[in-house]
Motif scaffolding. Structure first.
Motif, PDB file in Angstrom:
ATOM      1  N   SER A  11      36.574  34.000  46.913  1.00  0.00           N
ATOM      2  CA  SER A  11      37.638  34.201  45.936  1.00  0.00           C
ATOM      3  C   SER A  11      37.160  35.034  44.751  1.00  0.00           C
ATOM      4  N   TYR A  12      35.892  34.886  44.384  1.00  0.00           N
ATOM      5  CA  TYR A  12      35.349  35.684  43.276  1.00  0.00           C
ATOM      6  C   TYR A  12      35.249  37.159  43.683  1.00  0.00           C
ATOM      7  N   LYS A  13      34.702  37.418  44.866  1.00  0.00           N
ATOM      8  CA  LYS A  13      34.603  38.799  45.349  1.00  0.00           C
ATOM      9  C   LYS A  13      35.991  39.414  45.519  1.00  0.00           C
ATOM     10  N   PHE A  14      36.923  38.605  46.004  1.00  0.00           N
ATOM     11  CA  PHE A  14      38.291  39.077  46.176  1.00  0.00           C
ATOM     12  C   PHE A  14      38.910  39.441  44.825  1.00  0.00           C
ATOM     13  N   ALA A  15      38.686  38.608  43.819  1.00  0.00           N
ATOM     14  CA  ALA A  15      39.217  38.880  42.474  1.00  0.00           C
ATOM     15  C   ALA A  15      38.694  40.214  41.948  1.00  0.00           C
ATOM     16  N   LEU A  16      37.425  40.493  42.182  1.00  0.00           N
ATOM     17  CA  LEU A  16      36.857  41.780  41.757  1.00  0.00           C
ATOM     18  C   LEU A  16      37.573  42.940  42.448  1.00  0.00           C
ATOM     19  N   GLU A  17      37.876  42.770  43.725  1.00  0.00           N
ATOM     20  CA  GLU A  17      38.591  43.819  44.462  1.00  0.00           C
ATOM     21  C   GLU A  17      40.038  43.971  43.968  1.00  0.00           C
ATOM     22  N   ILE A  18      40.647  42.854  43.598  1.00  0.00           N
ATOM     23  CA  ILE A  18      42.005  42.898  43.047  1.00  0.00           C
ATOM     24  C   ILE A  18      42.002  43.670  41.722  1.00  0.00           C
ATOM     25  N   ILE A  19      40.971  43.472  40.918  1.00  0.00           N
ATOM     26  CA  ILE A  19      40.851  44.210  39.657  1.00  0.00           C
ATOM     27  C   ILE A  19      40.746  45.708  39.929  1.00  0.00           C
ATOM     28  N   GLU A  20      39.983  46.076  40.952  1.00  0.00           N
ATOM     29  CA  GLU A  20      39.871  47.490  41.329  1.00  0.00           C
ATOM     30  C   GLU A  20      41.223  48.052  41.774  1.00  0.00           C
ATOM     31  N   LEU A  21      41.949  47.269  42.564  1.00  0.00           N
ATOM     32  CA  LEU A  21      43.276  47.712  43.006  1.00  0.00           C
ATOM     33  C   LEU A  21      44.219  47.835  41.810  1.00  0.00           C
TER      34      LEU A  21
END
Length: 120
Positions: A11-21
């Motif tokens: 979920s943490y790695k996913f959140a970082l990717e969501i920020i990039e998106l």
């Protein structure tokens, strides 16, 4: 529980990717409303999982993980909406985001179902 550590990491790695998106939607495509909704729900998943780590009881833990599960499903909704409206057409990490949110939903569903049985 092994899944709890995995879900925290994912979920943490996913959140970082969501920020990039979100940055891509905001700065490249000038899309602000849907991106903001996605940012809120996509980063909230991990925040609720993290909050669950300090739960005062199994019931409290279950409540936080259930919220994380709902946020994950909401995130999938926003991703689908953005994709179907062609905002993600040229986004380099689209496939990863969809695979990862589905994986997160599956793990959270398993955790919530298991804990629901234990709390009963």
């Amino acid at each position: 529980m092994k899944e709890e550590n995995l879900i925290k990491e994912k979920s943490y790695k996913f959140a970082l990717e969501i920020i990039e998106l979100y940055k891509f939607l905001n700065y490249e495509l000038k899309e602000f409303v849907l991106g903001k909704q996605l940012l809120k729900s996509g980063t909230s998943i991990g925040a609720n999982i993290e909050e669950a780590q300090a739960a005062q009881s199994k019931k409290d833990f279950l409540a936080k993980m259930s919220i994380a599960s709902k946020e994950a499903r909401e995130t999938l909704y926003w991703l689908k909406l953005l994709d179907d409206s062609d905002y993600l057409e040229n986004y380099y990490n689209k496939d990863y985001l969809f695979a990862e949110i589905n994986s997160i939903i599956n793990i959270l569903t398993k955790i919530v179902k298991t804990l629901t049985e234990e709390v009963k």
